[in-house]
Design an enzyme around this catalytic site. Structure first.
Site, PDB file in Angstrom:
ATOM      1  N   MET A  83       0.858  -1.140   0.000  1.00  0.00           N
ATOM      2  CA  MET A  83       0.000   0.000   0.000  1.00  0.00           C
ATOM      3  C   MET A  83       0.911   1.212   0.000  1.00  0.00           C
ATOM      4  SD  MET A  83      -1.954   2.515   1.446  1.00  0.00           S
ATOM      5  CE  MET A  83      -1.247   2.766   3.031  1.00  0.00           C
ATOM      6  N   PRO A  84       0.822   2.108  -0.833  1.00  0.00           N
ATOM      7  CA  PRO A  84      -0.211   2.418  -1.789  1.00  0.00           C
ATOM      8  C   PRO A  84      -0.278   1.434  -2.966  1.00  0.00           C
ATOM      9  CG  PRO A  84       1.132   4.362  -1.324  1.00  0.00           C
ATOM     10  CD  PRO A  84       1.802   3.188  -0.714  1.00  0.00           C
ATOM     11  N   LEU A  85      -1.433   1.451  -3.616  1.00  0.00           N
ATOM     12  CA  LEU A  85      -1.632   0.687  -4.844  1.00  0.00           C
ATOM     13  C   LEU A  85      -1.311   1.610  -6.006  1.00  0.00           C
ATOM     14  CD1 LEU A  85      -2.708  -1.636  -6.588  1.00  0.00           C
ATOM     15  CD2 LEU A  85      -5.019  -0.759  -6.169  1.00  0.00           C
TER      16      LEU A  85
END
Length: 130
Positions: free
Chosen positions: A1-3
């Site tokens: 995460m983040p994507l």
């Protein structure tokens, strides 16, 4: 995460794709201060007839090296976002030969309950992740 959702024109070699993905990850690690194993990337390659990106009237020249990146993330500060934009463009130029005029980024923020990394749980909510 983040994507990280990365959109490019078709035609890059395996080596180019690996350098691109590694560079995007490096910029994200530095700007957002997340663990190295926070690695979630989707590369979408598009035919030229299926991919359009102009400049919103800003007179920014685009080439076939154009990279569009959508970042889905927990809330980030303005400073983190500005740092990410600058780092990403600098690193893409240094490592991948893409000029800043060929980089577009959109950040979409969500909250902790919007993430499940598996096992049917929301790890930020359960406390498995901080």
């Amino acid at each position: 995460m983040p994507l990280m959702k990365i959109h490019v024109l078709k035609g890059r070699s395996t080596d180019e794709v690996e350098r691109l993905l590694d560079t995007v990850h490096e910029a994200m690690l530095q700007a957002f201060q997340v663990p190295e194993r926070d690695l979630y990337q989707i590369l979408n390659e598009h035919a030229a007839s299926h991919f359009r990106a102009l400049d919103t009237g800003l007179d920014i020249a685009r080439t076939d090296k154009f990279v569009m990146i959508e970042v889905v993330t927990r809330p980030r500060t303005r400073a983190e976002k500005m740092d990410f934009y600058e780092r990403l463009c600098r690193l893409l130029s240094e490592n991948y030969g893409v000029e800043s005029s060929d980089v577009m980024v959109s950040i979409v923020q969500n909250t902790d309950e919007d993430w499940s990394f598996g096992l049917g749980r929301a790890q930020f909510v359960t406390g498995d992740l901080a």
